[in-house]
Scaffold this active site. Structure first.
Site, PDB file in Angstrom:
ATOM      1  N   CYS A  48      48.513  64.409  36.975  1.00 26.26           N
ATOM      2  CA  CYS A  48      47.495  65.364  36.526  1.00 26.26           C
ATOM      3  C   CYS A  48      46.602  65.848  37.658  1.00 26.26           C
ATOM      4  O   CYS A  48      46.423  67.054  37.854  1.00 26.26           O
ATOM      5  CB  CYS A  48      46.669  64.780  35.391  1.00 26.26           C
ATOM      6  SG  CYS A  48      45.590  63.409  35.821  1.00 26.26           S
ATOM      7  N   HIS A  50      41.725  62.080  33.133  1.00 24.47           N
ATOM      8  CA  HIS A  50      42.853  63.019  33.145  1.00 24.47           C
ATOM      9  C   HIS A  50      42.266  64.410  33.360  1.00 24.47           C
ATOM     10  O   HIS A  50      41.296  64.781  32.694  1.00 24.47           O
ATOM     11  CB  HIS A  50      43.589  62.948  31.808  1.00 24.47           C
ATOM     12  CG  HIS A  50      44.776  63.845  31.718  1.00 24.47           C
ATOM     13  ND1 HIS A  50      45.962  63.584  32.374  1.00 24.47           N
ATOM     14  CD2 HIS A  50      44.967  65.006  31.039  1.00 24.47           C
ATOM     15  CE1 HIS A  50      46.824  64.542  32.096  1.00 24.47           C
ATOM     16  NE2 HIS A  50      46.242  65.422  31.290  1.00 24.47           N
ATOM     17  N   HIS A  89      48.640  70.985  32.163  1.00 22.25           N
ATOM     18  CA  HIS A  89      48.425  69.653  32.724  1.00 22.25           C
ATOM     19  C   HIS A  89      49.754  68.940  32.920  1.00 22.25           C
ATOM     20  O   HIS A  89      50.799  69.422  32.496  1.00 22.25           O
ATOM     21  CB  HIS A  89      47.476  68.849  31.838  1.00 22.25           C
ATOM     22  CG  HIS A  89      48.024  68.485  30.493  1.00 22.25           C
ATOM     23  ND1 HIS A  89      47.830  67.256  29.934  1.00 22.25           N
ATOM     24  CD2 HIS A  89      48.744  69.181  29.582  1.00 22.25           C
ATOM     25  CE1 HIS A  89      48.403  67.202  28.742  1.00 22.25           C
ATOM     26  NE2 HIS A  89      48.957  68.357  28.507  1.00 22.25           N
TER      27      HIS A  89
END
Length: 127
Positions: free
Chosen positions: A28, A77, A89
């Site tokens: 990520c 994240h 992502h």
């Protein structure tokens, strides 16, 4: 901003790779760092550090290219906002970079919307 979002979205379909930060595979924060680096903007490599960047916004103020920071259990994240409730992502589950919407799973986990780029200015008509 639009170019940042377009580049990020164009990477959908590339593989997830833990610690990855190039087109051979992304995690990520590697995805976020890679996209911004393509525009000459160096960002920290970890999602935790990225979650502390820029100017904090409310979700309603988010513009394409802003960073979304999520808290997932004990880890951070990050993702790139594309506009209209969608983001790109590199989640470990699923194994690929992909576009997703801010849904009932993601919204409660969203902890920060961060503007690293200058705000977009409205275009004037005429000319």
């Amino acid at each position: 901003r639009g170019q940042v979002a377009l580049l990020a979205a164009s990477l959908a379909g590339l593989p997830y790779a833990y610690g990855g930060s190039d087109i051979d595979g992304f995690d990520c924060s590697g995805l976020v760092a890679y996209v911004y680096d393509c525009f000459g903007i160096r960002l920290p490599r970890s999602a935790r550090e990225q979650s502390r960047l820029g100017r904090a916004l409310r979700l309603g103020q988010a513009q394409p290219g802003d960073i979304l920071a999520f808290r997932l259990k004990k880890s951070w994240h990050t993702a790139i906002f594309l506009g209209q409730g969608s983001f790109v992502h590199a989640p470990s589950s699923g194994g690929w970079v992909h576009v997703e919407t801010l849904n009932d799973y993601w919204l409660p986990r969203l902890k920060a919307v961060l503007a690293v780029l200058p705000a977009a200015t409205p275009r004037r008509g005429g000319g």
